[in-house]
Write a protein that holds these residues in place. Structure first.
Motif, PDB file in Angstrom:
ATOM      1  N   GLY A 111     127.921 -30.230  45.084  1.00 20.22           N
ATOM      2  CA  GLY A 111     128.445 -28.963  44.570  1.00 20.22           C
ATOM      3  C   GLY A 111     128.708 -28.941  43.084  1.00 20.22           C
ATOM      4  N   LYS A 112     128.280 -29.957  42.352  1.00 19.22           N
ATOM      5  CA  LYS A 112     128.518 -29.997  40.913  1.00 19.22           C
ATOM      6  C   LYS A 112     127.361 -29.328  40.176  1.00 19.22           C
ATOM      7  N   SER A 113     127.701 -28.429  39.269  1.00 23.41           N
ATOM      8  CA  SER A 113     126.673 -27.697  38.522  1.00 23.41           C
ATOM      9  C   SER A 113     126.333 -28.431  37.231  1.00 23.41           C
ATOM     10  N   GLU A 114     125.069 -28.739  37.056  1.00 24.48           N
ATOM     11  CA  GLU A 114     124.564 -29.331  35.817  1.00 24.48           C
ATOM     12  C   GLU A 114     123.271 -28.620  35.427  1.00 24.48           C
ATOM     13  N   ASP A 115     123.315 -27.964  34.283  1.00 26.64           N
ATOM     14  CA  ASP A 115     122.152 -27.243  33.767  1.00 26.64           C
ATOM     15  C   ASP A 115     121.616 -26.246  34.799  1.00 26.64           C
ATOM     16  N   GLY A 116     122.538 -25.586  35.480  1.00 24.09           N
ATOM     17  CA  GLY A 116     122.144 -24.562  36.445  1.00 24.09           C
ATOM     18  C   GLY A 116     121.679 -25.074  37.779  1.00 24.09           C
ATOM     19  N   LEU A 167     122.472 -27.737  41.239  1.00 23.92           N
ATOM     20  CA  LEU A 167     123.551 -28.377  41.995  1.00 23.92           C
ATOM     21  C   LEU A 167     123.193 -29.833  42.233  1.00 23.92           C
ATOM     22  N   VAL A 168     124.025 -30.705  41.724  1.00 26.55           N
ATOM     23  CA  VAL A 168     123.763 -32.135  41.814  1.00 26.55           C
ATOM     24  C   VAL A 168     124.943 -32.811  42.517  1.00 26.55           C
ATOM     25  N   ALA A 169     124.888 -34.144  42.524  1.00 31.54           N
ATOM     26  CA  ALA A 169     125.898 -34.932  43.233  1.00 31.54           C
ATOM     27  C   ALA A 169     127.312 -34.569  42.798  1.00 31.54           C
TER      28      ALA A 169
END
Length: 794
Positions: free
Chosen positions: A266-271, A273-275
């Motif tokens: 649920g972590k947003s990175e550069d648009g 969803l990553v770890a």
């Protein structure tokens, strides 16, 4: 054969009670800690994975970019999205909205606020929350219906029948119970006490068709065989397409995320969803493995240290023709049997400590004794632990030369020096890593706690703006100030400790097209904003609709907003939404304050609107410091009971709510500290056993040294120095590993501490002291013994 192995194990246990007890204790503690962690991991990995159609359920998300081109993703969507998906996309089997709400429930004289949700009638088609009573296909179709959980139904009606009963909600609307839902499992994010049909939103006038109002969660069920990638491509521009011919044209793109990944990634990175939570899960997997490994290392060390006690047994068995493979089997079976006994002790430890562990991790874990899968897991857990713990001793013991053993030339003391040193070093390396991690997490938490939030939380409470408050607010405000319970009062759309709303798409003189992407956090006030919250006013004045009626369209900007908007003279600036006709006007600039995480360095641009720019949800009250808190609250309650008698007097202290921002970091710190303590305890048990064995095996040497004049200190130093060297070696290995791991962890915060060398010095000293205290008792005991007793047979 198993009976024979068990008899041999019990005989050896009886001969070496102290060592066996240390072995079982260390192994049991390690297994119990690992079981607790594995239970938590299983709960995390199974979050919302129990739904039958889980592999076809997707959570709808948006992503967009700011003026600098930084992309971000979020999971709130427009209310119109779900019905549009159902109507226009043939691969969609169903789509439902989920919107949390808190309502007052009235049953006779009983009144209580409770949290539930509005949702669509297809909710039970997507999710497996079984109804105990009622029909899943019709329970949410009538706008006057309500579905209760079993627990909430009992809270409202006791043991009486709830189905068909009428409930008054929000003091003026009646609904009928059409379903009783089995209590929710402990591994779902969909937390609620009741469900109301979406039609009820329409009846309240709370529904809308605005594509720019991202305010609800949308879940989509694709038909069997439908491709997520193909569907994502089709819906990507759905918001853009529905707004392109309007004044508020959007650039927001839509995409899906599988329900199975929603919680963990649920972590947003550069648009994208990553770890997110999966990172913590992986960390705890490693933690469980290492704690169990350390317990197994104890078993290896103590088993091999006492090897000469079984050397003759092995020698005789070999002489009479027992093969090496059979001996290995015997020792492994003994180890597994010991592991099984340790598992039972561990299960008792888990049961006793489970309540406290649940409080620590914020879960409702339990041991599923009636589940066959649990006992299959237990069997595998016992076998793996027993084989890992017993493998090295089994191969070592079975390798004895029977001739050397029976002639008495078997080397006792130094046969396993190097392997034992390696095992002890591994144990303390991991323990030291956890000690360093605990100290650094504690320092990071304190760093955030000591950060100036930019406003004063002392004597600040807030209440939800419910019932008849809108009719009587003027009187309530006047009496709160008049009776001395409050020094100031301010309305807002959300608590000062939480972010509930943000918007973009604003225009002002000198703004560019790119500025429309600046995302402003939104707050609101009617008056006394800076006074109530103790926020510094940099320039201009506060909003006050009672003194300046036009302040209903007034704005306060924070310093970050002034900077982002490039305003040199912000006072008087007129700002409006693209497509709107009315302008807000800036009357003041406030100092930046922390609304979101205290561990984030950047403070976002913020607008504080006058009453025309928000709907009041929260009433903030600054309590009068001249009176006690209890006196102020008693006076407040009297006023609220007079003007809002249908609603319970419920309030929240702002400082307690602010403290919730630290819960996750505090939980990490407490867990690291707990498992560091357990790791040290297990390691020290092994160290204590090894020290006792070392002292026993060198009894005659110590006697000779004492006869030749050696002091108690010199003998104690002789027996302790080797262990201290191993601990210091562990420290040298652990320090760079801990620094790297904690630097990575701190990298998740932008407002963070620097790792100081003093942390490592403190840890090194602490580890040395712990090791010294563990072995010194045995060393001193051996050093003060009468040498006559040890040399009598010479």
């Amino acid at each position: 054969m198993i009976t024979n192995y068990l008899r041999t194990l019990l005989r050896n246990f009886a001969k070496n009670k102290a060592y066996s007890l240390i072995n079982i204790t260390g192994l049991s503690i390690g297994m119990a800690a690992a079981m607790l962690i594995i239970g938590w991991i299983q709960n995390e990995l199974s979050m919302d994975r129990f739904h039958e159609k889980e592999d076809r359920i997707y959570v709808m998300h948006n992503h967009d970019s700011d003026p600098e081109g930084n992309r971000w993703a979020w999971n709130n969507t427009p209310k119109i999205l779900a019905p549009t998906l159902k109507a226009d996309y043939p691969e969609v089997e169903d789509a439902v909205r989920f919107n949390n709400i808190t309502f007052l429930f009235t049953i006779g004289d009983k009144r209580l606020n409770s949290r539930g949700a509005f949702t669509d009638s297809g909710f039970f088609n997507l999710f497996n929350f079984p109804l105990v009573y009622g029909d899943e296909t019709t329970a949410l179709k009538d706008g006057h219906s309500i579905v209760l959980t079993e627990k909430f139904a009992k809270t409202l009606f006791g043991n009486a029948e709830a189905m068909g009963k009428t409930i008054r909600i929000d003091s003026n609307r009646n609904v009928t119970v059409t379903g009783i839902l089995k209590d929710l499992p402990n591994n779902t994010l969909l937390a609620f006490d009741y469900l109301l049909p979406w039609d009820h939103m329409d009846r309240l006038g709370w529904n809308d068709t605005q594509w720019g109002n991202n305010s609800v969660r949308t879940y989509t069920l694709l038909k069997p065989g439908a491709s997520q990638q193909a569907f994502d491509q089709k819906v990507r521009t759905i918001t853009i397409d529905h707004t392109k011919d309007t004044k508020n044209a959007s650039t927001t793109e839509v995409f899906t995320q599988p329900l199975s990944r929603y919680y963990l990634y649920g972590k947003s990175e550069d648009g994208k969803l990553v770890a997110g939570n999966i990172t913590t899960v992986r960390l705890f997997m490693v933690l469980a493995a290492f704690i169990l490994l350390i317990a197994c290392i104890n078993f290896m060390n103590l088993s091999t240290a006492r090897s000469e006690r079984r050397a003759k047994e092995v020698g005789i068995r070999k002489v009479v023709g027992v093969s090496k493979s059979l001996l290995i089997t015997q020792f492994l079976v003994e180890s597994v049997l010991l592991s099984a006994f340790s598992f039972l002790v561990a299960l008792l430890i888990v049961q006793v400590s489970l309540s406290g562990f649940n409080q620590l991790v914020g879960k409702e874990l339990f041991v599923p004794y009636g589940n066959l899968s649990f006992w299959l897991f237990a069997l595998g857990f016992i076998l793996i632990t027993g084989v890992v713990a017993g493998s090295y001793p089994a191969f070592y013991l079975s390798s004895f030369n029977p001739v050397a053993v029976l002639k008495g030339t078997f080397k006792k003391q130094n046969a396993l020096v190097a392997p034992r040193k390696i095992l002890v070093t591994i144990q303390f390396t991991f323990a030291i890593i956890l000690i360093i991690a605990t100290i650094i997490v504690y320092h990071q938490i304190q760093y955030g706690l000591n950060r100036d939030s930019g406003y004063n939380r002392n004597n600040l409470v807030y209440l939800f703006y419910q019932g008849d408050m809108d009719k009587h607010y003027a009187s309530v405000r006047h009496e709160l100030l008049d009776n001395g319970s409050a020094t100031s009062v301010s309305l807002s759309a959300n608590p000062i400790t939480q972010r509930w709303s943000d918007s973009w798409g604003f225009h002002w003189e000198g703004s560019t097209k790119a500025d429309e992407k600046i995302d402003f956090v939104r707050l609101g006030t009617d008056a006394d904003f800076t006074k109530t919250f103790g926020i510094e006013l940099v320039e201009g004045r506060d909003i006050d609709v009672y003194k300046y009626p036009t302040d209903s369209m007034a704005l306060l900007l924070n310093e970050a907003a002034v900077k982002a908007m490039r305003l040199k003279n912000p006072i008087g600036t007129r700002i409006k939404w693209i497509g709107a006709t009315e302008y807000f006007h800036v009357v003041g600039v406030i100092k930046d304050f922390i609304l979101e995480s205290p561990f984030e360095q950047t403070i976002n641009p913020m607008m504080v609107n006058g009453p025309a720019g928000y709907s009041p949800n929260i009433l903030h009250v600054k309590l009068n410091p001249a009176h006690t808190t209890a006196e102020n609250l008693a006076r407040m309650e009297k006023i609220f009971k007079t003007y809002n008698p249908q609603y319970p007097f419920e309030y929240v202290f702002a400082d307690e709510n602010y403290a919730q921002k630290f819960k996750s970091a505090e939980r990490s710190g407490k867990l690291a500290g707990l498992f560091a303590l357990l790791t040290i305890l297990i390691s020290c048990l092994g160290l204590f056993g090894l020290a006792a064995y070392m002292a026993e095996s060198r009894t005659k040497e110590i006697g000779v040294r004492k006869v030749l004049g050696a002091s108690v200190w010199s003998v104690t130093h002789l027996l302790s120095k080797d262990f201290l060297k191993l601990v210091m070696l562990s420290f040298l290995i652990a320090s760079p590993i801990a620094w790297y791991a904690m630097d990575k962890w701190l990298g998740t915060y932008t407002y963070r501490i620097d790792i100081e060398w003093s942390v490592f010095v403190l840890t090194g000293v602490l580890a040395a002291v712990i090791a010294l205290l563990t072995v010194s008792w045995q060393a001193i005991k051996a050093a003060v013994a009468n040498p006559v007793d040890s040399l009598r047979d010479e």
